[in-house]
Write a protein that holds these residues in place. Structure first.
Motif, PDB file in Angstrom:
ATOM      1  N   UNK A 231       0.798  -1.223   0.000  1.00  0.00           N
ATOM      2  CA  UNK A 231       0.000   0.000   0.000  1.00  0.00           C
ATOM      3  C   UNK A 231       0.830   1.272   0.000  1.00  0.00           C
ATOM      4  N   UNK A 232       2.098   1.185   0.393  1.00  0.00           N
ATOM      5  CA  UNK A 232       2.953   2.375   0.406  1.00  0.00           C
ATOM      6  C   UNK A 232       4.032   2.333  -0.669  1.00  0.00           C
ATOM      7  N   UNK A 233       3.900   1.415  -1.604  1.00  0.00           N
ATOM      8  CA  UNK A 233       4.852   1.332  -2.723  1.00  0.00           C
ATOM      9  C   UNK A 233       4.513   2.402  -3.752  1.00  0.00           C
ATOM     10  N   UNK A 234       5.485   3.208  -4.108  1.00  0.00           N
ATOM     11  CA  UNK A 234       5.262   4.273  -5.089  1.00  0.00           C
ATOM     12  C   UNK A 234       5.074   3.697  -6.486  1.00  0.00           C
ATOM     13  N   UNK A 235       4.090   4.218  -7.204  1.00  0.00           N
ATOM     14  CA  UNK A 235       3.769   3.715  -8.544  1.00  0.00           C
ATOM     15  C   UNK A 235       2.956   4.767  -9.294  1.00  0.00           C
ATOM     16  N   UNK A 236       2.923   4.678 -10.624  1.00  0.00           N
ATOM     17  CA  UNK A 236       2.016   5.559 -11.373  1.00  0.00           C
ATOM     18  C   UNK A 236       0.571   5.160 -11.105  1.00  0.00           C
ATOM     19  N   UNK A 237      -0.328   6.132 -11.107  1.00  0.00           N
ATOM     20  CA  UNK A 237      -1.734   5.840 -10.790  1.00  0.00           C
ATOM     21  C   UNK A 237      -2.690   6.235 -11.914  1.00  0.00           C
ATOM     22  N   UNK A 238      -2.134   6.549 -13.090  1.00  0.00           N
ATOM     23  CA  UNK A 238      -2.951   6.840 -14.279  1.00  0.00           C
ATOM     24  C   UNK A 238      -3.989   7.926 -13.960  1.00  0.00           C
ATOM     25  N   UNK A 239      -5.216   7.733 -14.403  1.00  0.00           N
ATOM     26  CA  UNK A 239      -6.234   8.782 -14.281  1.00  0.00           C
ATOM     27  C   UNK A 239      -6.801   8.958 -12.882  1.00  0.00           C
ATOM     28  N   UNK A 240      -6.325   8.189 -11.912  1.00  0.00           N
ATOM     29  CA  UNK A 240      -6.699   8.507 -10.536  1.00  0.00           C
ATOM     30  C   UNK A 240      -6.174   9.892 -10.171  1.00  0.00           C
ATOM     31  N   UNK A 241      -5.189  10.375 -10.920  1.00  0.00           N
ATOM     32  CA  UNK A 241      -4.683  11.743 -10.763  1.00  0.00           C
ATOM     33  C   UNK A 241      -5.826  12.754 -10.849  1.00  0.00           C
ATOM     34  N   UNK A 242      -6.831  12.450 -11.651  1.00  0.00           N
ATOM     35  CA  UNK A 242      -7.927  13.400 -11.868  1.00  0.00           C
ATOM     36  C   UNK A 242      -8.773  13.609 -10.611  1.00  0.00           C
ATOM     37  N   UNK A 243      -8.656  12.713  -9.633  1.00  0.00           N
ATOM     38  CA  UNK A 243      -9.329  12.961  -8.353  1.00  0.00           C
ATOM     39  C   UNK A 243      -8.744  14.213  -7.714  1.00  0.00           C
ATOM     40  N   UNK A 244      -7.422  14.329  -7.734  1.00  0.00           N
ATOM     41  CA  UNK A 244      -6.786  15.530  -7.188  1.00  0.00           C
ATOM     42  C   UNK A 244      -7.110  16.752  -8.027  1.00  0.00           C
TER      43      UNK A 244
END
Length: 272
Positions: free
Chosen positions: A54-67
């Motif tokens: 759960x704390x591993x850094x990774x790309x999150x694709x369009x989940x960015x659009x939540x921010x």
């Protein structure tokens, strides 16, 4: 869990069929098998029900659009009007990104553009909003990173407003933190819960196949080759709000897994 599934390419015609995503809900004693690269499920009482890398850094694709939506809702009025520019349309086309099919010169309210951002995941909508409320993309991204810091998202770094491939990263746990915060806004909650939004010239449909299931209130799908299929999901069940994130999953499997995780978390809350 009987849900509508959309079959078809990004630019092809979509066909809706009905499919059974889950034939056997998880029981309180059975933790679901999660094949996604990372996963996290937490509820409004801060009880963690599932955690995998759960704390591993990774790309999150369009989940960015939540921010992106979170920042816009802090900066703008829903009645504000944004004029779509050629650069907004071109941004989606050149990058081969999902689009809300916006047209140069059309004038849309922030409320409209937030639906275009969250339902069909329009990169043209994200570009227009970032341009208007940075103002400019660089200034908007700075606001995104500042918001992440305020929320305690220590393993998150944004470089754009849409999740297109870049050096940005986040984690399943950080995205759950963001999702819980965003859902506290009733406007955001209403937008991501809608299956369809119609305005003159556009009909936008939500890509979240969990909608319609018990208590589900969104939230966001995402995909890039590097990130895999991602999903932020939430439901109000057992007297609590349950929020989960799956990163690096398969397309249809993420919805089935999310449904099982919601059932599992609810069973732990209620003791059933």
């Amino acid at each position: 869990m009987l849900l509508a599934m959309r079959i078809g390419g990004t630019f092809g015609s979509a066909v809706l069929i009905m499919t059974m995503l889950s034939t056997a809900p998880a029981t309180a004693a059975t933790q679901p098998e999660v094949a996604a690269r990372a996963a996290y499920v937490v509820d409004s009482a801060r009880t963690v029900h599932y955690s995998k890398r759960a704390t591993r850094r990774a790309p999150v694709a369009s989940l960015v659009k939540i921010m992106t939506a979170y920042v816009v809702l802090r900066e703008a009025r829903l009645s504000d009007v944004v004029t779509i520019k050629k650069a907004d349309v071109r941004h989606a086309i050149v990058n081969g990104a999902t689009s809300a099919s916006l047209v140069k010169g059309e004038r849309r309210t922030v409320e409209d553009l937030l639906h275009g951002l969250m339902l069909p995941s329009g990169a043209d909508a994200s570009n227009a909003l970032a341009r208007a409320y940075g103002p400019g993309r660089s200034a908007f991204v700075a606001k995104m990173n500042a918001a992440a810091k305020r929320l305690g998202m220590a393993d998150t770094f944004y470089t754009n407003a849409d999740g297109l491939p870049s050096r940005a990263y986040s984690t399943a746990a950080d995205q759950a933190t963001l999702t819980m915060a965003a859902l506290a806004n009733p406007t955001f909650r209403a937008i991501v819960s809608r299956r369809t939004y119609k305005i003159p010239g556009h009909t936008w449909r939500n890509s979240n196949l969990l909608l319609g299931s018990e208590g589900v209130i969104g939230v966001k799908t995402g995909f890039t080759t590097a990130a895999g299929f991602c999903l932020a999901f939430a439901a109000d069940r057992g007297g609590r709000r349950i929020v989960g994130v799956l990163l690096g999953d398969q397309d249809q499997r993420r919805f089935r897994t999310a449904g099982e995780l919601l059932d599992y978390a609810e069973s732990r809350i209620t003791g059933s």
